[in-house]
Design a protein around this motif. Structure first.
Motif, PDB file in Angstrom:
ATOM      1  N   ASP A 170      30.205  30.559  76.513  1.00 19.33           N
ATOM      2  CA  ASP A 170      28.970  30.875  77.246  1.00 19.33           C
ATOM      3  C   ASP A 170      29.181  32.031  78.205  1.00 19.33           C
ATOM      4  O   ASP A 170      28.400  32.964  78.258  1.00 19.33           O
ATOM      5  CB  ASP A 170      28.580  29.657  78.100  1.00 19.33           C
ATOM      6  N   ASN A 174      27.709  35.767  77.945  1.00 17.62           N
ATOM      7  CA  ASN A 174      26.877  36.286  79.026  1.00 17.62           C
ATOM      8  C   ASN A 174      27.372  37.648  79.481  1.00 17.62           C
ATOM      9  O   ASN A 174      26.595  38.495  79.914  1.00 17.62           O
ATOM     10  CB  ASN A 174      26.870  35.296  80.197  1.00 17.62           C
TER      11      ASN A 174
ATOM     12  N   PHE B  68      19.897  33.533  84.223  1.00 14.88           N
ATOM     13  CA  PHE B  68      21.261  33.110  83.898  1.00 14.88           C
ATOM     14  C   PHE B  68      22.114  33.145  85.150  1.00 14.88           C
ATOM     15  O   PHE B  68      21.994  34.052  85.969  1.00 14.88           O
ATOM     16  CB  PHE B  68      21.893  34.058  82.872  1.00 14.88           C
ATOM     17  N   TYR B  69      22.999  32.153  85.271  1.00  8.87           N
ATOM     18  CA  TYR B  69      24.011  32.217  86.313  1.00  8.87           C
ATOM     19  C   TYR B  69      25.182  33.057  85.800  1.00  8.87           C
ATOM     20  O   TYR B  69      25.272  33.340  84.611  1.00  8.87           O
ATOM     21  CB  TYR B  69      24.494  30.814  86.693  1.00  8.87           C
ATOM     22  N   GLU B  70      26.075  33.414  86.706  1.00 14.61           N
ATOM     23  CA  GLU B  70      27.172  34.295  86.323  1.00 14.61           C
ATOM     24  C   GLU B  70      28.109  33.664  85.302  1.00 14.61           C
ATOM     25  O   GLU B  70      28.712  34.353  84.497  1.00 14.61           O
ATOM     26  CB  GLU B  70      27.981  34.673  87.568  1.00 14.61           C
ATOM     27  N   ASP B  71      28.231  32.337  85.341  1.00 12.42           N
ATOM     28  CA  ASP B  71      29.152  31.679  84.411  1.00 12.42           C
ATOM     29  C   ASP B  71      28.515  31.496  83.042  1.00 12.42           C
ATOM     30  O   ASP B  71      29.094  30.837  82.172  1.00 12.42           O
ATOM     31  CB  ASP B  71      29.633  30.331  84.972  1.00 12.42           C
ATOM     32  N   GLY B  72      27.331  32.046  82.831  1.00 12.67           N
ATOM     33  CA  GLY B  72      26.698  31.966  81.520  1.00 12.67           C
ATOM     34  C   GLY B  72      25.792  30.779  81.374  1.00 12.67           C
ATOM     35  O   GLY B  72      25.124  30.640  80.355  1.00 12.67           O
ATOM     36  N   SER B  73      25.762  29.876  82.364  1.00 16.99           N
ATOM     37  CA  SER B  73      24.846  28.744  82.250  1.00 16.99           C
ATOM     38  C   SER B  73      23.442  29.213  82.616  1.00 16.99           C
ATOM     39  O   SER B  73      23.255  30.243  83.272  1.00 16.99           O
ATOM     40  CB  SER B  73      25.302  27.578  83.130  1.00 16.99           C
TER      41      SER B  73
END
Lengths: 249, 212
Positions: A170, A174, B68-73
């Motif tokens: 994830d 991102n 999106f948060y930085e950790d991809g969540s």
């Protein structure tokens, strides 16, 4: 996943455990319980019914004091590459070998609870949910939302924290990356080991520490005679330890 | 004219046939109309949120609130904190806006938004893999949300899977859910829809990629 250089390569995630370093403290087993919402029973001394994805075995060389030596074998799922006994017997396809990562997963919602896999696994890795899991009220807040709790009547086992693989992916996605760095995907037990006895990485990637460690003459695996090709390697400098790991007798 | 003689057994046969036909009609009505409508509950959002106003008139994009948060969540449904950035006071004259500010913002209560796409707890889904890496548009799975104004939605009473239509000409009922899923009806993604897309794109179909 691709590698850092960009070519599509099949990963084989594996682990090395240095039993000469392991102190048998049990941190890996505790964090595994917490990370994966592994339920516990009222009577945890009943080892035929209790559950643990990571068990620690104490082994000695059988000699008397002062020559007695003790080692501890932390034992997660061996993630067998060849035949994968549990996968080949599962009638419900509830456990599968993923060719892209080498992870042997367990889909709890598909398991029918026949326990054929438990009989097939030579490493006694798999546990059966004899009861619905019950946590003390306050503890429910500490459950890991990334791992679904299991129900009564299904088998569960170590998945190399595959939810951590997804989380790492994830983050990489991102950032627009299609590869994982060595330190990004690490199971909870490896991360928690206080003496650094456990290492984790892609066995196919020669830059990863585990790929170099398994080449060492100290490396061995449990029950190698069965040719299940586990991806969990143990390291020891002692001949008697290496011999114990296999049924030479 | 002489009446035709009907024997006792023939009369009995006709009676049984009549009962069978009537039972068949009743069963068909129950199976095709009654049970499908009982299986789904019609529900409404606690606040009649107006997506076209936000997206088309004010011009904010999906990822302004669903970020999106930085950790991809992924932030998912925005919390009150995100809404309050703009809605600390009543904007405009809509009664729903007034209700939102008075009932939720001023009392600091989270709105219990209904989800049209909620997955069961054994499923993990990554928005960053689909949106950032595979570059799939929001509309591909969610339909034209943001361009239309759904008034109500259907939720399956057993599975809690929910469905919504964005086209006011399309009726929302059990039949359109089964027939038009992914075309005019949008909602909880089924496993065969996920695997079909993964297969056609050549991405991993390993169980643990979606199941946790």
């Amino acid at each position: 996943m691709k590698t850092e250089s960009g070519d599509q390569r099949i990963a084989r995630y594996g682990m090395t455990i240095d039993v000469d370093k392991c102190t048998g403290c049990g941190t890996c087993a505790v964090v595994c319980h917490m990370e994966n919402n592994v339920p516990f029973t009222v009577d945890e001394s009943d080892k035929s019914r209790n559950m643990a994805w990571m068990r620690i075995y104490k082994v000695d060389n059988g000699l008397d004091y002062p020559h007695v030596r003790v080692v501890y074998f932390p034992r997660p799922c061996m993630q067998c590459d060849h035949h994968t006994p549990c996968v080949s017997v599962c009638p419900a396809s509830a456990t599968n070998y993923d060719g892209l990562t080498g992870i042997v997963d367990q889909i709890n919602t598909r398991c029918i609870g026949c326990r054929y896999c438990m009989a097939a696994c030579p490493y006694m890795v798999r546990c059966f949910n004899w009861w619905d899991p019950v946590w003390p009220k306050d503890m429910e807040k500490h459950l890991n939302p990334d791992v679904a709790p299991r129900m009564r009547g299904v088998v569960e086992k170590c998945t190399f924290c595959s939810h951590r693989y997804l989380k790492a992916k994830d983050k990489a996605h991102n950032e627009g990356r299609d590869y994982l760095r060595e330190d990004e995907y690490v199971p909870a037990c490896v991360e928690a080991c206080p003496v650094g006895a456990m290492r984790f990485g892609d066995l196919n990637n020669p830059e990863h520490a585990v790929a170099q460690l398994i080449q060492s003459p100290r490396a061995f695996r449990l029950l190698e005679n069965l040719h299940t090709e586990p991806k969990v390697y143990y390291l020891s400098s002692y001949e008697w330890v290496r011999k114990l790991a296999d049924n030479f007798a | 004219m002489k009446m035709r003689d009907i024997s006792e057994s023939q009369r009995q046969f006709a009676l049984l046939g009549g009962i069978f036909a009537a039972a068949l009609v009743v069963s068909l009505i129950m199976g095709w109309i009654l049970f499908p409508s009982l299986a789904y509950a019609r529900k409404a959002q606690p606040i009649n949120y107006n997506p076209p106003l936000h997206v088309e008139q004010i011009g904010i994009t999906c990822d302004t609130c669903h970020f999106f948060y930085e950790d991809g969540s992924w932030a998912g449904i925005p919390t009150l904190e995100t809404c309050v950035d703009c809605h600390s006071d009543i904007i405009g004259a809509s009664p729903e806006e007034e209700k939102f500010v008075n009932e939720y913002v001023k009392k600091n209560r989270e709105v219990k938004w209904a989800l049209y796409v909620k997955q069961p707890e054994c499923v993990s889904f990554s928005h960053s893999s689909h949106v950032r890496m595979a570059k799939i548009a929001c509309e591909t799975c969610h339909g034209p949300q943001g361009h239309s104004d759904p008034k109500d939605y259907l939720a399956n009473r057993i599975t809690n899977y929910s469905y919504v239509v964005y086209d006011p000409r399309v009726p929302l009922n059990a039949f359109t859910i089964i027939r038009d899923k992914g075309e005019t009806v949008w909602g909880t993604m089924r496993m065969d829809e996920c695997t079909a897309c993964h297969r056609s794109r050549g991405t991993s179909t390993a169980c643990f990629i979606c199941h946790k």
